[in-house]
Design an enzyme around this catalytic site. Structure first.
Site, short mmCIF file in Angstrom:
data_model
loop_
_atom_site.label_atom_id
_atom_site.label_comp_id
_atom_site.label_asym_id
_atom_site.label_seq_id
_atom_site.Cartn_x
_atom_site.Cartn_y
_atom_site.Cartn_z
N THR A 86 0.88 -1.19 0.00
CA THR A 86 0.00 0.00 0.00
C THR A 86 0.91 1.23 0.00
OG1 THR A 86 -0.14 -0.19 2.42
CG2 THR A 86 -1.98 -1.06 1.16
N CYS A 263 7.80 1.72 5.34
CA CYS A 263 6.64 1.69 6.24
C CYS A 263 6.42 3.00 7.00
CB CYS A 263 6.78 0.54 7.22
SG CYS A 263 6.92 -1.04 6.39
C1 UGA Z 1 8.55 -0.85 11.06
C2 UGA Z 1 8.00 -1.27 12.43
O1 UGA Z 1 9.06 -1.26 13.41
C3 UGA Z 1 7.40 -2.67 12.37
O2 UGA Z 1 6.82 -3.04 13.63
C4 UGA Z 1 6.31 -2.68 11.28
O3 UGA Z 1 5.73 -3.97 11.15
C5 UGA Z 1 6.95 -2.28 9.95
O4 UGA Z 1 7.52 -0.96 10.07
C6 UGA Z 1 5.85 -2.28 8.91
O5 UGA Z 1 4.94 -1.48 9.01
O6 UGA Z 1 5.87 -3.17 8.06
P1 UGA Z 1 10.80 -1.40 9.72
O7 UGA Z 1 10.32 -0.43 8.70
O8 UGA Z 1 11.33 -2.73 9.29
O9 UGA Z 1 9.62 -1.74 10.76
O10 UGA Z 1 11.98 -0.68 10.50
P2 UGA Z 1 12.25 -0.13 11.98
O11 UGA Z 1 13.14 -1.05 12.68
O12 UGA Z 1 10.99 0.29 12.66
O13 UGA Z 1 13.10 1.18 11.62
C7 UGA Z 1 12.49 2.25 10.88
C8 UGA Z 1 13.45 3.39 10.70
O14 UGA Z 1 13.64 4.07 11.93
C9 UGA Z 1 14.85 3.01 10.21
O15 UGA Z 1 15.25 3.90 9.20
C10 UGA Z 1 15.71 3.17 11.44
O16 UGA Z 1 17.04 3.49 11.14
C11 UGA Z 1 15.01 4.32 12.15
N1 UGA Z 1 15.25 4.38 13.61
C12 UGA Z 1 14.88 3.35 14.41
C13 UGA Z 1 15.85 5.51 14.16
O17 UGA Z 1 16.19 6.48 13.45
N2 UGA Z 1 16.05 5.57 15.51
C14 UGA Z 1 15.69 4.55 16.35
O18 UGA Z 1 15.91 4.67 17.56
C15 UGA Z 1 15.09 3.42 15.77
#
Ligand code: UGA
Length: 437
Positions: A86, A263
């Protein structure tokens, strides 16, 4: 054992299909891309996801997992999981539901009486209520069963989720659909995984509000980084200190260049767009700030590099460490790393990008950038190094004394606050962080 189809074999669907087969179900994965189907059928994932290849191969070898591009091959399934994307619409911030609508429409003529269609795609609240009558008319029942897997941990998150959410209609057909899904998830339920059964709207909102909360947490700490930059405070120490309060918690308080990926960015925009349609613009007004803070941090990281180049990046060599939106992934969708790399390239810098996994993906989207798989070669003659994806290869394995010998000037912008600054400084580096003095 349940016979299952998984419609859409991207990150979500490919992992879900392989995981359901490993739970003992008979699974067919359906995708419109014949290339993707052919590759999955050989047991090789089209993207990097730790543990997925093993799971695919096991399922294919034991005959429980297969793939097809023909939706008619899904007809025998008792449960159909909708796992299509989506994405953000091209001309706005809402979610593009055309893939979900097309998947459901293509499935309707093939549904068995009593089958369950379980939506896993992230959708705006109200989508399930709109689709449910179409599914019922075809003799089946709709459930909404959002997914919370993280890329890089997707296999574990699918096999051992921290919760299951099942949205169903509030009548006997809904109860039956719930029972069918409880049977599908018997293994995780038996070990005590919490299962929340709700109405459609709540199930849809659990997903988008979870991602909105995570994005808000990251942007909150990044807003504190902006304050820290002006006041001389250190946002990483601040995050450690507030994180000790277990009502707050340290996770997702990593200040840096902010969130990207397929996401969080598009989900908060779609949520804000949906709220606006519902006449509730102010209720999630905070998400516009969350988005704005996040985008400002990308600009700030670029500005730090430009400053370190004396304000004139033209022709200057910049080594960009990282292309993926986060480590342990080859996904470059809305990657802060590539935002910074393309912006510096646009300013005339001589940019070279390296990444342990994501170079192929990055090159497809940004062919104008130079890529170098070998880290030492990428570092050679750099006037500034920009660390944008905190892979262990850069964070722990890269020896600052060795790296100092390769570059033209030992200056690094650590846009993830990931490095041991004392060690890098001791090796002669000038280290700039995000929200740190
Ligand atoms: C995210 C959610 O964490 C999942 O629970 C969800 O299922 C998924 O989206 C989805 O909707 O499918 P994801 O996109 O794999 O998962 O990645 P994350 O681990 O959440 O990280 C997202 C972004 O935030 C990354 O760019 C990461 O570098 C950044 N981030 C994360 C930060 O800048 N600071 C933090 O402390 C943590």
């Amino acid at each position: 054992m349940t016979t299952i189809s998984v419609i859409g074999c991207g990150y979500l669907g490919a992992v879900h299909a392989a995981a359901m087969a490993s739970l003992g179900h008979r699974v067919i994965g359906i995708d419109t891309s014949t290339d993707r189907v052919a590759q999955l059928a050989t047991g090789v994932s089209p993207f990097f996801e730790p543990g997925l290849d093993d799971l695919l191969r096991t399922g294919i070898d034991n005959g429980r997992l297969s793939f097809s591009a023909d939706i008619a091959d899904a007809a025998a399934a008792e449960v159909h999981f909708i796992c299509v994307g989506t994405p953000q619409v091209k001309d706005g911030s809402a979610a593009d539901l055309s893939f979900v609508d097309a998947a459901v429409a293509s499935l309707l003529p093939h549904l068995q009486a009593g089958a369950v269609v379980a939506g896993k795609s992230t959708v705006p609240v109200g989508t399930a209520a709109r689709l449910a009558p179409l599914v019922r008319e075809a003799g089946a029942e709709l459930a909404w069963n959002p997914e919370f897997l993280r890329e890089g941990w997707a296999v574990k998150d699918t096999l051992e989720p921290d919760r299951l959410v099942i949205g169903v209609a509030s009548d006997s057909a809904g109860q039956r659909a719930e029972a069918v899904l409880r049977e599908v998830y018997r293994t995780p339920l038996e070990v005590g995984t919490p299962c929340i059964v709700a109405d459609y709207a709540t199930a849809e909102l659990v997903k988008v509000s979870a991602n909105a909360f995570l994005a808000t947490k990251i942007s909150f700490i990044n807003a504190m980084a902006e304050i820290a930059e002006v006041t001389g405070a250190d946002v990483t120490v601040l995050a450690d200190a507030i994180g000790h309060d277990d009502r707050i918690g340290r996770r997702f308080l990593g200040a840096g260049i902010g969130f990207g990926g397929g996401c969080l960015p598009k989900d908060i925009r779609a949520f804000a767009a949906r709220a606006e349609e519902l006449g509730l613009r102010d209720s999630v007004g905070v998400l516009r700030d969350v988005d704005a803070i996040n985008l400002r941090r990308r600009e700030h990281a670029v500005q730090l590099v430009v400053d370190e180049l004396g304000g004139s990046p033209l022709g200057k060599r910049v080594a960009v460490l990282g292309a993926a939106f986060k480590p342990h992934s080859d996904d470059t969708r809305d990657s802060p790393a590539l935002f910074a790399a393309t912006r510096l390239h646009g300013l005339g810098a001589d940019v070279v990008v390296t990444d342990p996994r994501a170079i192929d993906d990055a090159r497809n989207v940004h062919p104008q950038l130079a890529y170098e798989a070998d880290l030492d070669t990428a570092l050679r003659d750099a006037e500034v190094v920009l660390l944008v994806t905190e892979w262990p290869e850069y964070r722990y394995d890269l020896d600052p004394a060795h790296a100092a010998k390769l570059v033209a000037r030992p200056v690094i912008v650590d846009a993830r606050n990931a490095l041991n600054r004392d060690a890098w400084r001791a090796a002669g580096w000038r280290v700039r962080g995000m929200g740190r003095p």
